[in-house]
Design a protein around this motif. Sequence first.
Motif: not given
Length: 199
Positions: A17-38
Amino acid sequence: DILLYRATHVPVGADQKQHLELSRDIAQKFNKDFNCEGFFPLPEPLILKNISRVMSLRDGTKKMSKSEESDYSRINLKDSEDEIIKKIKKAKSDSEAIPDNLKSLEKKPEALNLLNIYSEVSKINLEKVLKEMSGKEYSFVKNKLADLLVSEICPVGKKISKLMNDKAYLLEILKKGTEKARIKAEENLKNIREKVGLI
């Protein structure tokens, strides 16, 4: 791959499960940094509720794994009827009969493992399995489990062997799958480049 194909759910074992958490963290950061929620979905783990961890046939405290040295520690999908029966007969057990309650069963990891496998494959509740097996010797449990696994696994193994012998069919499937994945990946990469301003 999880992000490239914008997966929403990923089948994983509880220990991954922890490997999936990394993907979630990257997805959240990308969505936030580039202002593209979702833009990137936050992938959720798909974990079987009851028996996501099948334990070794040689040690009921260790997870069943193909990397374990002894082939007798696991059941492989391509095992023959004789191999399955032999492995289950050689599965670690003890001299006492199967207990009549879950609390006692939990103190016997090898017995718990065999009954858990039987419960999961037969789709019968563990309490009902325990009621049927309690007081019985390990030989009774192992014979029942071996018969069940042979009926469930051997047809799968035969199908695998048949497919492995049809190289042309497999290559055609791989070719189609590769093309489908390439088109999806290129489309997603184009959208990513647009979001970060490279296009």
